[in-house]
Design a protein around this motif. Sequence first.
Motif, PDB file in Angstrom:
ATOM      1  N   ILE A 139      -5.520  -8.547  -6.008  1.00  0.00           N
ATOM      2  CA  ILE A 139      -6.439  -7.441  -6.276  1.00  0.00           C
ATOM      3  C   ILE A 139      -5.717  -6.100  -6.161  1.00  0.00           C
ATOM      4  N   VAL A 140      -5.901  -5.266  -7.175  1.00  0.00           N
ATOM      5  CA  VAL A 140      -5.363  -3.903  -7.204  1.00  0.00           C
ATOM      6  C   VAL A 140      -6.524  -2.935  -7.057  1.00  0.00           C
ATOM      7  N   THR A 141      -6.439  -2.050  -6.058  1.00  0.00           N
ATOM      8  CA  THR A 141      -7.430  -0.994  -5.871  1.00  0.00           C
ATOM      9  C   THR A 141      -6.697   0.336  -5.915  1.00  0.00           C
ATOM     10  N   ILE A 142      -7.131   1.211  -6.824  1.00  0.00           N
ATOM     11  CA  ILE A 142      -6.557   2.548  -6.932  1.00  0.00           C
ATOM     12  C   ILE A 142      -7.682   3.543  -6.674  1.00  0.00           C
ATOM     13  N   LYS A 143      -7.497   4.380  -5.641  1.00  0.00           N
ATOM     14  CA  LYS A 143      -8.460   5.437  -5.331  1.00  0.00           C
ATOM     15  C   LYS A 143      -7.785   6.775  -5.588  1.00  0.00           C
ATOM     16  N   LEU A 144      -8.502   7.671  -6.246  1.00  0.00           N
ATOM     17  CA  LEU A 144      -7.956   8.972  -6.615  1.00  0.00           C
ATOM     18  C   LEU A 144      -8.611  10.070  -5.795  1.00  0.00           C
ATOM     19  N   HIS A 145      -7.784  10.918  -5.192  1.00  0.00           N
ATOM     20  CA  HIS A 145      -8.265  12.015  -4.353  1.00  0.00           C
ATOM     21  C   HIS A 145      -7.609  13.311  -4.824  1.00  0.00           C
ATOM     22  N   ALA A 146      -8.403  14.356  -5.029  1.00  0.00           N
ATOM     23  CA  ALA A 146      -7.838  15.667  -5.375  1.00  0.00           C
ATOM     24  C   ALA A 146      -7.051  16.201  -4.186  1.00  0.00           C
ATOM     25  N   ASP A 147      -5.897  16.797  -4.466  1.00  0.00           N
ATOM     26  CA  ASP A 147      -5.148  17.490  -3.417  1.00  0.00           C
ATOM     27  C   ASP A 147      -4.468  18.712  -4.029  1.00  0.00           C
ATOM     28  N   LYS A 148      -3.770  19.482  -3.216  1.00  0.00           N
ATOM     29  CA  LYS A 148      -3.223  20.763  -3.692  1.00  0.00           C
ATOM     30  C   LYS A 148      -2.144  20.594  -4.766  1.00  0.00           C
ATOM     31  N   HIS A 149      -1.573  19.414  -4.890  1.00  0.00           N
ATOM     32  CA  HIS A 149      -0.548  19.152  -5.893  1.00  0.00           C
ATOM     33  C   HIS A 149      -1.110  18.445  -7.125  1.00  0.00           C
ATOM     34  N   GLY A 150      -2.419  18.221  -7.160  1.00  0.00           N
ATOM     35  CA  GLY A 150      -3.039  17.520  -8.282  1.00  0.00           C
ATOM     36  C   GLY A 150      -3.897  16.374  -7.780  1.00  0.00           C
ATOM     37  N   THR A 151      -3.295  15.181  -7.746  1.00  0.00           N
ATOM     38  CA  THR A 151      -4.018  13.985  -7.317  1.00  0.00           C
ATOM     39  C   THR A 151      -3.165  13.166  -6.364  1.00  0.00           C
ATOM     40  N   SER A 152      -3.794  12.721  -5.290  1.00  0.00           N
ATOM     41  CA  SER A 152      -3.192  11.713  -4.428  1.00  0.00           C
ATOM     42  C   SER A 152      -3.800  10.377  -4.844  1.00  0.00           C
ATOM     43  N   ALA A 153      -2.960   9.493  -5.353  1.00  0.00           N
ATOM     44  CA  ALA A 153      -3.414   8.175  -5.790  1.00  0.00           C
ATOM     45  C   ALA A 153      -3.096   7.175  -4.685  1.00  0.00           C
ATOM     46  N   GLU A 154      -4.129   6.567  -4.143  1.00  0.00           N
ATOM     47  CA  GLU A 154      -3.974   5.570  -3.079  1.00  0.00           C
ATOM     48  C   GLU A 154      -3.987   4.189  -3.720  1.00  0.00           C
ATOM     49  N   LEU A 155      -2.875   3.483  -3.615  1.00  0.00           N
ATOM     50  CA  LEU A 155      -2.738   2.155  -4.201  1.00  0.00           C
ATOM     51  C   LEU A 155      -2.767   1.096  -3.110  1.00  0.00           C
ATOM     52  N   LYS A 156      -3.556   0.067  -3.317  1.00  0.00           N
ATOM     53  CA  LYS A 156      -3.505  -1.121  -2.465  1.00  0.00           C
ATOM     54  C   LYS A 156      -3.462  -2.329  -3.387  1.00  0.00           C
ATOM     55  N   LYS A 174       0.854  -1.178   0.000  1.00  0.00           N
ATOM     56  CA  LYS A 174       0.000   0.000   0.000  1.00  0.00           C
ATOM     57  C   LYS A 174       0.890   1.227   0.000  1.00  0.00           C
ATOM     58  N   LYS A 175       0.549   2.199  -0.852  1.00  0.00           N
ATOM     59  CA  LYS A 175       1.341   3.419  -0.923  1.00  0.00           C
ATOM     60  C   LYS A 175       0.505   4.525  -1.563  1.00  0.00           C
ATOM     61  N   TYR A 176       0.849   5.771  -1.219  1.00  0.00           N
ATOM     62  CA  TYR A 176       0.236   6.941  -1.840  1.00  0.00           C
ATOM     63  C   TYR A 176       1.234   7.564  -2.809  1.00  0.00           C
ATOM     64  N   TYR A 177       0.735   7.973  -3.967  1.00  0.00           N
ATOM     65  CA  TYR A 177       1.553   8.644  -4.972  1.00  0.00           C
ATOM     66  C   TYR A 177       0.915   9.983  -5.297  1.00  0.00           C
ATOM     67  N   THR A 178       1.732  11.023  -5.503  1.00  0.00           N
ATOM     68  CA  THR A 178       1.223  12.329  -5.902  1.00  0.00           C
ATOM     69  C   THR A 178       1.506  12.521  -7.386  1.00  0.00           C
ATOM     70  N   ILE A 179       0.465  12.907  -8.120  1.00  0.00           N
ATOM     71  CA  ILE A 179       0.574  13.076  -9.565  1.00  0.00           C
ATOM     72  C   ILE A 179       0.108  14.486  -9.918  1.00  0.00           C
ATOM     73  N   PRO A 180       0.891  15.228 -10.724  1.00  0.00           N
ATOM     74  CA  PRO A 180       0.547  16.614 -11.049  1.00  0.00           C
ATOM     75  C   PRO A 180      -0.518  16.718 -12.139  1.00  0.00           C
ATOM     76  N   ALA A 181      -1.696  16.185 -11.847  1.00  0.00           N
ATOM     77  CA  ALA A 181      -2.822  16.199 -12.787  1.00  0.00           C
ATOM     78  C   ALA A 181      -4.096  16.039 -11.980  1.00  0.00           C
ATOM     79  N   THR A 182      -5.233  16.340 -12.598  1.00  0.00           N
ATOM     80  CA  THR A 182      -6.510  16.189 -11.896  1.00  0.00           C
ATOM     81  C   THR A 182      -6.865  14.706 -11.752  1.00  0.00           C
ATOM     82  N   PRO A 183      -7.732  14.356 -10.799  1.00  0.00           N
ATOM     83  CA  PRO A 183      -8.166  12.962 -10.702  1.00  0.00           C
ATOM     84  C   PRO A 183      -8.778  12.447 -12.008  1.00  0.00           C
TER      85      PRO A 183
END
Length: 127
Positions: free
Chosen positions: A79-96, A5-14
């Motif tokens: 099983i791969v679950t990716i949840k996308l959350h808007a944040d001030k840097h773009g998107t926080s992608a939650e991977l499990k 499980k890890k969070y990734y920050t991506i410079p784009a909208t969800p």
Amino acid sequence: MKDFKKYYTIPATPEEVYAAITNPLTIELWTGEPAEMSTEPGSEFTMWDGSISGRNIEFEDGKKVVQQWYFGEQDEPSIVTIKLHADKHGTSAELKHTNIPDEAYDDIVEGWSDTYFGGIADFYSVH
């Protein structure tokens, strides 16, 4: 079997990140490789010209993707679950990612960080 499980920050909208992981044309743009993808639950998918394959389980537009990744014959599905959350840097992608075979774990973790989310982040940082 291991979980990751890890969070990734991506410079784009969800919505942009969602397109990057669900639209086959967008996937091919950031991977540079053929991809087959559909947002139809139960459909099969392949990425990186077949090096990753599995079955699509659930989609929530702009917010969530759930997939089963194939690793040969396993008792429990991976099983791969990716949840996308808007944040001030773009998107926080939650991977499990659950039930990763022990022998594939290091390669999978490196792939998620460097190739998958790293590739998406690189794609959106230059476009």
